[in-house]
Design an enzyme around this catalytic site. Structure first.
Site, PDB file in Angstrom:
ATOM      1  N   HIS A 120      49.548  42.563  34.126  1.00  0.00           N
ATOM      2  CA  HIS A 120      50.469  43.233  35.067  1.00  0.00           C
ATOM      3  C   HIS A 120      51.915  42.826  34.862  1.00  0.00           C
ATOM      4  O   HIS A 120      52.826  43.651  34.960  1.00  0.00           O
ATOM      5  CB  HIS A 120      50.026  42.927  36.500  1.00  0.00           C
ATOM      6  CG  HIS A 120      49.873  41.462  36.802  1.00  0.00           C
ATOM      7  ND1 HIS A 120      50.379  40.860  37.911  1.00  0.00           N
ATOM      8  CD2 HIS A 120      49.284  40.449  36.089  1.00  0.00           C
ATOM      9  CE1 HIS A 120      50.083  39.576  37.898  1.00  0.00           C
ATOM     10  NE2 HIS A 120      49.430  39.308  36.808  1.00  0.00           N
ATOM     11  N   ARG A 121      52.153  41.561  34.554  1.00  0.00           N
ATOM     12  CA  ARG A 121      53.553  41.114  34.467  1.00  0.00           C
ATOM     13  C   ARG A 121      54.263  41.667  33.221  1.00  0.00           C
ATOM     14  O   ARG A 121      55.464  41.895  33.236  1.00  0.00           O
ATOM     15  CB  ARG A 121      53.652  39.588  34.515  1.00  0.00           C
ATOM     16  CG  ARG A 121      53.131  39.047  35.821  1.00  0.00           C
ATOM     17  CD  ARG A 121      53.785  37.775  36.295  1.00  0.00           C
ATOM     18  NE  ARG A 121      53.116  37.358  37.505  1.00  0.00           N
ATOM     19  CZ  ARG A 121      53.373  37.842  38.722  1.00  0.00           C
ATOM     20  NH1 ARG A 121      54.336  38.736  38.883  1.00  0.00           N
ATOM     21  NH2 ARG A 121      52.684  37.449  39.769  1.00  0.00           N
TER      22      ARG A 121
ATOM     23  N   ASP B  21      41.673  40.252  46.831  1.00  0.00           N
ATOM     24  CA  ASP B  21      41.479  38.878  47.313  1.00  0.00           C
ATOM     25  C   ASP B  21      41.619  38.769  48.831  1.00  0.00           C
ATOM     26  O   ASP B  21      40.886  38.022  49.487  1.00  0.00           O
ATOM     27  CB  ASP B  21      42.480  37.931  46.637  1.00  0.00           C
ATOM     28  CG  ASP B  21      42.127  37.701  45.170  1.00  0.00           C
ATOM     29  OD1 ASP B  21      41.227  38.408  44.661  1.00  0.00           O
ATOM     30  OD2 ASP B  21      42.745  36.826  44.540  1.00  0.00           O
TER      31      ASP B  21
ATOM     32  N   GLU C  31      46.852  35.761  31.610  1.00  0.00           N
ATOM     33  CA  GLU C  31      46.088  36.992  31.412  1.00  0.00           C
ATOM     34  C   GLU C  31      45.939  37.316  29.930  1.00  0.00           C
ATOM     35  O   GLU C  31      44.947  37.867  29.477  1.00  0.00           O
ATOM     36  CB  GLU C  31      46.774  38.160  32.128  1.00  0.00           C
ATOM     37  CG  GLU C  31      46.472  38.261  33.609  1.00  0.00           C
ATOM     38  CD  GLU C  31      47.251  37.292  34.481  1.00  0.00           C
ATOM     39  OE1 GLU C  31      47.844  36.324  33.937  1.00  0.00           O
ATOM     40  OE2 GLU C  31      47.246  37.473  35.707  1.00  0.00           O
TER      41      GLU C  31
ATOM     42  N   ASN D 219      36.222  37.438  43.385  1.00  0.00           N
ATOM     43  CA  ASN D 219      36.774  36.508  42.392  1.00  0.00           C
ATOM     44  C   ASN D 219      37.980  35.795  42.990  1.00  0.00           C
ATOM     45  O   ASN D 219      38.915  35.443  42.290  1.00  0.00           O
ATOM     46  CB  ASN D 219      37.172  37.286  41.132  1.00  0.00           C
ATOM     47  CG  ASN D 219      37.427  36.356  39.954  1.00  0.00           C
ATOM     48  OD1 ASN D 219      37.080  35.171  39.998  1.00  0.00           O
ATOM     49  ND2 ASN D 219      38.049  36.872  38.910  1.00  0.00           N
TER      50      ASN D 219
ATOM     51  N   ASP E 239      55.808  32.352  36.138  1.00  0.00           N
ATOM     52  CA  ASP E 239      55.563  33.797  36.201  1.00  0.00           C
ATOM     53  C   ASP E 239      56.872  34.584  36.186  1.00  0.00           C
ATOM     54  O   ASP E 239      57.037  35.536  35.421  1.00  0.00           O
ATOM     55  CB  ASP E 239      54.763  34.153  37.458  1.00  0.00           C
ATOM     56  CG  ASP E 239      53.304  33.767  37.315  1.00  0.00           C
ATOM     57  OD1 ASP E 239      52.897  33.406  36.185  1.00  0.00           O
ATOM     58  OD2 ASP E 239      52.576  33.826  38.313  1.00  0.00           O
TER      59      ASP E 239
ATOM     60  N   LYS F 265      46.886  44.565  39.740  1.00  0.00           N
ATOM     61  CA  LYS F 265      46.463  43.176  40.010  1.00  0.00           C
ATOM     62  C   LYS F 265      47.244  42.576  41.176  1.00  0.00           C
ATOM     63  O   LYS F 265      46.692  41.903  42.037  1.00  0.00           O
ATOM     64  CB  LYS F 265      46.660  42.357  38.736  1.00  0.00           C
ATOM     65  CG  LYS F 265      46.381  40.879  38.883  1.00  0.00           C
ATOM     66  CD  LYS F 265      45.265  40.429  37.963  1.00  0.00           C
ATOM     67  CE  LYS F 265      44.615  39.135  38.400  1.00  0.00           C
ATOM     68  NZ  LYS F 265      45.214  37.948  37.864  1.00  0.00           N
TER      69      LYS F 265
END
Ligand code: DC
Length: 678
Positions: free
Chosen positions: A405-406, A53, A358, A96, A330, A433
């Site tokens: 990822h988390r 990003d 996700e 994205n 998160d 990510k």
């Protein structure tokens, strides 16, 4: 660890300590880049997150005419557009990255010019209508190039900045994404030089902590927005972006949560006073910094120091809590992992948003926590976790990570379990990510009992393919690699350079050289006293001398400690002659790799020919047999299979087949239940 690592077997971990520097916050990084671009002057940005990003944002800014240079100390220097109109002929490609598409659309629409903004297919399915409506209402000309309401977009002001209608407040919806409001808050100061601009949010504003980040950063760039609750925002007349000169991007608070948890789970490593998490403080502007309150409620001791947060274990076991997690969705996943170590059931409520991330994170976390031996009850918007009742109730689990990822990052914390069981993390590469180096960073600050660190030994005669096999197995397992032959070769080279002949009379001097080798192994290269000798030590002359120095007991002894030092978290694949017999007798898996002398001679021949070196198979075979004899007959650590080694003759096998065989043996040795049994 690479994309070719299908799973990562973590050994049980028993301590943390030292210092970690975490990547910069994603939310802050892209905002800072755009604000620097819109300012006068140059901004030096430190600790910017390196991610897809931020890369697309930087590419776009360069295309628009901003100068972006890397400073020597790793900072990035961005020179803003100032009074220059942005210019660009090609479409801007924004991948994205919502954090690039939305604010750039708003800023470019107000600056004027002709632009086309595009992204990947998924970006063209992400709504932008609320923002475009707000900009059109101001007088900007924006067209949809594909479906109405979605990128790609064209901004059509070839004749310069649009005349804006600013008499009435600019209205924007706040209940779909707070990024629309953020985009306007970052763009409208460009129109507030001579008059105030008011933004009104229609509907309930979601994700307020992210808007708070925007406001904090605007202030750093000289624009002080006044807000009335979360409905009305006033940008005062005379606002203008001014570079703060330097800006340090806070470490990502969500990423910090895993390390705060780790610090709370074990005693510090001897000699360390806790785990230091640099680059983030309690007054961080990211909403997830509130995770610290929850971690403290569970028992973590977190101090704010000049260098960042210092975490140590406080209450133990941790205290079970009941918490409304709406403000830290998160980081709350990390609390679910900490709950494994609590003194009772922990209840996390108001986490309905987990279901649409996700993956369905409530269902996924419940399922994986159960595999570890916990009891997990899930509801539409809550998760209750009861830890395993006793150490004996923990299970060795294969954690499925759902491309999330988390889940991978927080459940790696299960490796601190009191039962000293390993934990398998499937698809560990999914952490890329937000935190590509998560596992490497974790491994840098944790320790395990030496007996718990898995070692795979691959021994065998010269040219049996050990080196290739070991390197590939290490890559697939995500483990470290020890090429012990390289240590003997380095000793031989060091002796050559020092003018010490590789003979028995010089044993003490050769051992002294071996014991103090100034060797370093960096990214597949071998350095001796700073010089890259990777290719040099492969020379036939060095190999011959290595064979000679390796006969000397004192030399072998001098290299033992160095070899043991390679066995670190998460694990080691070691190749050589005596890995399984002498150096790592307790290894988890020992392979003795052979191939017929003829076959090995043919392989070496092929290798030499490909390097343009002439050789005959017969001579090579004789040489190999002589070397085998020497290695097998020497008095110390002779080459022979360890009693518990698995023999593998790869004469008729391809490299891939050999690697697969070793991995199959590894899988069979691991205590994880098969997928069907879970
Ligand atoms: O595997 P290699 O060809 O790079 O090894 C170089 C020499 O070192 C070889 O002659 C054997 C010796 N060696 C050893 O004695 N013990 C080991 N563990 C590894 C290598």
């Amino acid at each position: 660890m690479t994309a070719r690592t299908p799973f990562l077997d973590l050994p049980p971990l028993s301590g943390v300590g030292g210092r970690v520097q975490l990547p910069g916050s994603k939310s802050i990084s892209n905002r800072v880049l755009l604000l620097a671009a819109l300012s006068d002057g140059t901004t030096e940005v430190r600790n910017l997150l390196e991610s897809e990003d931020t890369r697309v944002m930087l590419d776009a800014l360069r295309q628009l005419g901003c100068a972006v240079d890397a400073a020597e100390d790793g900072a990035l220097r961005i020179t803003g557009l100032g009074a220059h109109a942005p210019r660009v002929t090609q479409p801007l490609f924004l991948g994205n990255a919502g954090t690039a598409m939305r604010p750039l659309t708003a800023a470019l629409a107000l600056l004027g010019g002709a632009f086309e903004l595009r992204g990947v297919a998924r970006m063209h399915e992400r709504p932008i209508k609320d923002l475009v409506d707000a900009l059109r209402q101001l007088g900007c000309r924006i067209d949809y190039l594909g479906a109405d309401g979605y990128p790609p977009l064209r901004i059509a002001h070839a004749d310069g900045p649009p005349a804006l209608r600013l008499d009435a407040p600019v209205q924007v919806r706040g209940d779909v994404s707070s990024q629309f409001l953020t985009a306007l808050l970052m763009a409208l100061p460009l129109a507030a030089a001579t008059r105030e601009v008011v933004i009104e949010v229609v509907g309930e504003l979601i994700s307020k902590p992210y808007v708070q980040i925007t406001l904090e950063l605007l202030a750093r760039f000289g624009v002080h927005v006044e807000r009335d609750g979360w409905q009305r925002f006033r940008i005062p007349a005379g606002s203008r972006y001014r570079s703060p000169g330097e800006l340090l991007v806070e470490a990502d608070a969500s990423s910090a949560s895993y390390f705060i948890a780790a610090g709370a789970l074990t005693e510090p490593i001897a000699g360390q006073n806790g785990l230091q998490i640099s680059g983030i403080h309690l007054d961080a502007i990211q909403g997830d910094i509130r995770f610290v309150d929850a971690a403290r409620a569970m028992g973590a001791r977190v101090e704010d120091t000049a260098d960042g947060l210092l975490v140590t274990r406080g209450a133990w076991p941790l205290k079970a809590i009941t918490l409304d997690c709406n403000h830290i969705p998160d980081a709350a996943m990390t609390l679910a992992a900490m709950a494994l170590y609590a003194d009772g059931p922990t209840l996390l409520t108001n986490i309905a948003s987990w279901r649409v991330k996700e993956t369905d994170r409530i269902a996924a976390m419940a399922r994986e926590l159960r595999k570890l031996g916990a009891t997990a009850e899930e509801g539409a918007d809550f998760l209750r976790i009861t830890p395993p009742a006793t150490p004996a109730d923990w299970r060795a689990a294969r954690i499925h990570t759902y491309d999330d990822h988390r889940i991978a990052m927080c459940l790696a914390l299960a490796a601190f379990n009191p039962a000293r069981l390993p934990v398998r993390i499937e698809d560990p590469g999914c952490v890329a990510k937000t935190f590509p180096t998560y596992f490497e960073t974790l491994f840098g600050v944790v320790r395990a009992e030496p007996a718990d660190i898995p070692v795979v030994c691959i021994d065998g005669p010269s040219a049996s393919g050990k080196g290739t096999l070991a390197a590939q197995v290490a890559e697939r397992l995500g483990y470290r690699l020890l090429d012990s032959g390289a240590l003997y070769r380095l000793t031989a080279l060091a002796a050559m350079q020092a003018g010490v002949a590789p003979v028995a009379e010089n044993e003490a001097r050769l051992a002294a050289l071996a014991g103090a080798l100034p060797a370093r192994f960096v990214a597949g290269r071998v350095l001796l006293a700073g010089e890259d000798v990777t290719d040099r030590i492969r020379g036939e002359d060095v190999g011959m001398d290595a064979s000679r120095v390796s006969q000397l007991p004192a030399v072998r002894q001098a290299l033992v400690a160095l070899q043991h030092d390679f066995a670190r978290v998460p694990g080691l694949v070691a190749d050589g002659r005596d890995m399984g017999t002498v150096i790592f007798p307790g290894a988890a898996l020992k392979i003795y790799l052979t191939a017929s002398a003829q076959c090995r001679a043919e392989r070496r021949h092929k290798q030499l020919i490909s390097q343009g070196i002439s050789a005959t198979i017969a001579l090579l075979r004789a040489d190999l047999e002589a070397r085998d004899a020497r290695d097998m007959q020497r008095s110390v650590a002779p080459l022979k299979p360890a009693q518990d080694a698995l023999l593998l003759d790869n004469s008729g096998m391809t490299v891939d087949e050999t690697v697969d065989q070793v991995l199959a043996w590894w899988q069979a040795r691991r205590p994880f239940p098969s997928a069907q049994a879970v």
